[in-house]
Design an enzyme around this catalytic site. Structure first.
Site, PDB file in Angstrom:
ATOM      1  N   ASN A 115      12.897   6.521 -16.595  1.00 10.91           N
ATOM      2  CA  ASN A 115      13.580   5.583 -16.614  1.00 10.91           C
ATOM      3  C   ASN A 115      14.358   5.139 -15.388  1.00 10.91           C
ATOM      4  O   ASN A 115      15.431   4.734 -15.449  1.00 10.91           O
ATOM      5  CB  ASN A 115      14.503   5.558 -17.982  1.00 10.91           C
ATOM      6  CG  ASN A 115      13.603   5.452 -19.184  1.00 10.91           C
ATOM      7  OD1 ASN A 115      12.818   4.483 -19.524  1.00 10.91           O
ATOM      8  ND2 ASN A 115      13.998   6.364 -19.976  1.00 10.91           N
TER       9      ASN A 115
ATOM     10  N   TYR B  50      19.022   7.437 -19.872  1.00 16.70           N
ATOM     11  CA  TYR B  50      19.923   6.630 -20.598  1.00 16.70           C
ATOM     12  C   TYR B  50      21.381   6.676 -20.338  1.00 16.70           C
ATOM     13  O   TYR B  50      21.751   7.067 -19.033  1.00 16.70           O
ATOM     14  CB  TYR B  50      19.569   7.315 -22.105  1.00 16.70           C
ATOM     15  CG  TYR B  50      18.083   6.934 -22.215  1.00 16.70           C
ATOM     16  CD1 TYR B  50      17.625   5.911 -22.354  1.00 16.70           C
ATOM     17  CD2 TYR B  50      17.215   8.132 -22.728  1.00 16.70           C
ATOM     18  CE1 TYR B  50      16.259   5.640 -22.745  1.00 16.70           C
ATOM     19  CE2 TYR B  50      15.936   7.951 -23.029  1.00 16.70           C
ATOM     20  CZ  TYR B  50      15.403   6.703 -23.058  1.00 16.70           C
ATOM     21  OH  TYR B  50      14.035   6.661 -23.393  1.00 16.70           O
TER      22      TYR B  50
ATOM     23  N   GLN C 151      19.610  13.419 -32.457  1.00 19.27           N
ATOM     24  CA  GLN C 151      19.787  13.267 -31.246  1.00 19.27           C
ATOM     25  C   GLN C 151      20.559  11.900 -31.053  1.00 19.27           C
ATOM     26  O   GLN C 151      19.990  11.023 -31.569  1.00 19.27           O
ATOM     27  CB  GLN C 151      18.408  13.146 -30.517  1.00 19.27           C
ATOM     28  CG  GLN C 151      18.974  12.913 -28.977  1.00 19.27           C
ATOM     29  CD  GLN C 151      17.655  12.894 -28.253  1.00 19.27           C
ATOM     30  OE1 GLN C 151      17.132  11.739 -28.024  1.00 19.27           O
ATOM     31  NE2 GLN C 151      17.241  13.925 -27.367  1.00 19.27           N
TER      32      GLN C 151
ATOM     33  N   ARG D  53      21.541  17.299 -24.338  1.00 18.16           N
ATOM     34  CA  ARG D  53      20.379  17.468 -23.465  1.00 18.16           C
ATOM     35  C   ARG D  53      20.562  16.873 -21.974  1.00 18.16           C
ATOM     36  O   ARG D  53      21.061  15.775 -21.859  1.00 18.16           O
ATOM     37  CB  ARG D  53      19.325  16.538 -24.153  1.00 18.16           C
ATOM     38  CG  ARG D  53      17.877  16.823 -23.665  1.00 18.16           C
ATOM     39  CD  ARG D  53      17.020  15.719 -24.249  1.00 18.16           C
ATOM     40  NE  ARG D  53      15.730  16.382 -24.294  1.00 18.16           N
ATOM     41  CZ  ARG D  53      14.488  15.664 -24.567  1.00 18.16           C
ATOM     42  NH1 ARG D  53      14.684  14.232 -24.746  1.00 18.16           N
ATOM     43  NH2 ARG D  53      13.480  16.035 -24.529  1.00 18.16           N
TER      44      ARG D  53
ATOM     45  N   THR E 204      10.119  10.076 -29.830  1.00 15.98           N
ATOM     46  CA  THR E 204      10.239   8.667 -30.290  1.00 15.98           C
ATOM     47  C   THR E 204       8.905   8.519 -30.911  1.00 15.98           C
ATOM     48  O   THR E 204       7.729   8.444 -30.292  1.00 15.98           O
ATOM     49  CB  THR E 204      10.573   7.818 -29.000  1.00 15.98           C
ATOM     50  OG1 THR E 204      11.811   8.246 -28.611  1.00 15.98           O
ATOM     51  CG2 THR E 204      10.510   6.251 -29.584  1.00 15.98           C
TER      52      THR E 204
ATOM     53  N   GLY F 112       7.115  19.523 -27.668  1.00 11.03           N
ATOM     54  CA  GLY F 112       6.977  18.002 -27.938  1.00 11.03           C
ATOM     55  C   GLY F 112       5.691  17.844 -28.350  1.00 11.03           C
ATOM     56  O   GLY F 112       5.460  17.543 -29.728  1.00 11.03           O
TER      57      GLY F 112
ATOM     58  N   ASN G  35      16.963  11.653 -19.227  1.00 12.36           N
ATOM     59  CA  ASN G  35      16.102  10.804 -19.263  1.00 12.36           C
ATOM     60  C   ASN G  35      16.705   9.329 -18.945  1.00 12.36           C
ATOM     61  O   ASN G  35      15.893   8.406 -19.268  1.00 12.36           O
ATOM     62  CB  ASN G  35      15.203  10.568 -20.542  1.00 12.36           C
ATOM     63  CG  ASN G  35      14.653  12.046 -20.717  1.00 12.36           C
ATOM     64  OD1 ASN G  35      14.238  12.687 -19.839  1.00 12.36           O
ATOM     65  ND2 ASN G  35      14.015  12.279 -21.880  1.00 12.36           N
TER      66      ASN G  35
ATOM     67  N   HIS H  84      22.114  12.991 -25.993  1.00 14.45           N
ATOM     68  CA  HIS H  84      21.440  12.740 -25.329  1.00 14.45           C
ATOM     69  C   HIS H  84      22.160  12.047 -23.951  1.00 14.45           C
ATOM     70  O   HIS H  84      22.426  10.998 -23.710  1.00 14.45           O
ATOM     71  CB  HIS H  84      20.507  11.597 -25.968  1.00 14.45           C
ATOM     72  CG  HIS H  84      18.962  11.418 -25.265  1.00 14.45           C
ATOM     73  ND1 HIS H  84      18.763  12.219 -24.151  1.00 14.45           N
ATOM     74  CD2 HIS H  84      17.965  10.638 -25.631  1.00 14.45           C
ATOM     75  CE1 HIS H  84      17.691  11.857 -23.884  1.00 14.45           C
ATOM     76  NE2 HIS H  84      17.037  10.971 -24.677  1.00 14.45           N
TER      77      HIS H  84
END
Length: 372
Positions: free
Chosen positions: A238, A183, A97, A230, A25, A327, A181, A178
């Site tokens: 998060n 979400y 993604q 993923r 991001t 990354g 993480n 995705h």
């Protein structure tokens, strides 16, 4: 002996090497539309075997951060087509993604200033990135979400299907779902964020139902060989938590189609400790892979989190992984593949420019040939 620099097929996608640029991001797509700066950024990094775009919202409801791109307007899709064209001209491969952030959002980013949505009305102990009244960006606590009505879930599955079709039409080689993480899809998986008592909550089978419906809708639309996923079994990102992640994620991989392009696994805490654990026992990543392979799963296996050259080479040579995602190293080193091949110096990333801004810290890192 297999090397990071050997080609491989990930489903229907032919990769020149096994080095992957992880989704990152960067908050440089105002109004959710990719622009010429984004084109340059991805084109610079096209020597990677595969580029995975930054998280890209499937709808405005799925948007959780200011100035991140989308897949839901004609302008955004035209912008992405410029990106995919540039990457392909440079000889690269790129997947998008697909992102629905769920509760990791803010009312200022939602349609008509509404509440973000999640499996349950539980506010995440997390922050998101919004625009201030003066146009500057900054981090703010996430807003209180509302629980999705069961009647709304099918509509979001359809949103994923439509976004996948739009992505392929915009020139992407495939899509990555995705489900990591903290979400939306991950929120449904984990008991810490999913307190539902209907068909999408409670048991592991119920909590995984939404994810399987999304994956099945996408593969039916564009084919499993261009679909990837993923996951991040133990990350606390998060406010993601489940006290018993091993049986949960073994069930997840066992229920995925056998012929996906790849499974993208984040080991440990995203961007943090590789040995982070949730629950009473360390997570067994080998057992996770075995659960997928034992049921006939053929997707190539991608690992991510804290990999550098030596560890990545070892992972591929040993057969532990087929692909390795990098990354922060790709942020600062657009020619990372060459630098890893030559085992030479690396640029250091400027963390102050990670989120928002312009070319500085985005497209101005020097290539190896330009370093004095």
């Amino acid at each position: 002996m297999t090397s990071l620099f050997d080609p491989i097929a990930a489903g229907d996608i032919q990769l020149a090497n096994r080095i992957v640029m992880a989704p990152l991001t960067r908050n440089r797509s105002p109004k959710a539309v990719p622009n010429t700066l984004n084109v340059a950024y991805y084109e610079q990094r096209a020597s990677a075997g595969l580029l995975i775009t930054e998280g890209t919202a499937i709808t405005q409801q799925g948007q959780g951060y200011a100035d991140v791109p989308g897949l839901y307007t004609p302008e955004a899709l035209a912008g992405w087509e410029n990106v995919t064209d540039a990457v392909h001209r440079a000889g690269g491969r790129i997947v998008v993604q697909m992102w629905h952030v769920g509760r990791i959002s803010h009312t200022s980013l939602q349609p008509n200033g509404g509440q973000p949505v999640g499996p349950s009305a539980i506010t995440a102990k997390s922050k998101t990135y919004i625009l201030n009244e003066d146009g500057t960006g900054g981090f703010a606590p996430t807003s209180e979400p509302r629980a999705l009505e069961i009647s709304e879930i099918g509509g979001i599955v359809e949103d994923y299907r439509k976004a996948a079709r739009a992505a392929i039409d915009a020139g992407f080689d495939g899509v990555e779902v995705h489900a990591a993480n903290g979400y939306l899809l991950d929120q449904f998986l984990r008991s810490g964020s999913n307190h539902r008592t209907d068909a999408y909550g409670g048991s592991i089978e119920n909590r995984a139902r939404f994810l399987f419906e999304v994956v099945n809708a996408i593969t039916s639309e564009i084919g499993a060989g261009r679909t990837a996923i993923r996951i991040s079994p133990v990350t606390p990102a998060n406010d993601a938590f489940d006290p018993d992640p091993q049986p949960l994620f073994n069930h997840v991989v066992s229920g995925l189609p056998n012929d996906l392009a790849y499974i993208h696994l984040i080991e440990g805490a995203t961007g943090g400790a590789r040995d982070h654990q949730q629950g009473s026992a360390p997570f067994d990543y080998a057992a996770l892979k075995a659960a997928y392979r034992d049921k006939g799963g053929k997707a190539v296996w991608m690992v991510n989190n804290g990999y550098e050259r030596e560890l990545a080479q070892k992972a591929v040579q040993s057969g532990y992984a087929d692909l390795v995602a990098f990354g922060k190293l790709f942020i600062a080193n657009p020619d990372l593949v060459e630098r890893l091949r030559e085992n030479t110096q690396l640029n250091s990333p400027d963390q102050a420019t990670f989120y928002g801004g312009g070319a500085k810290g985005y497209t101005d890192y020097p290539a190896l040939e330009n370093v004095a």
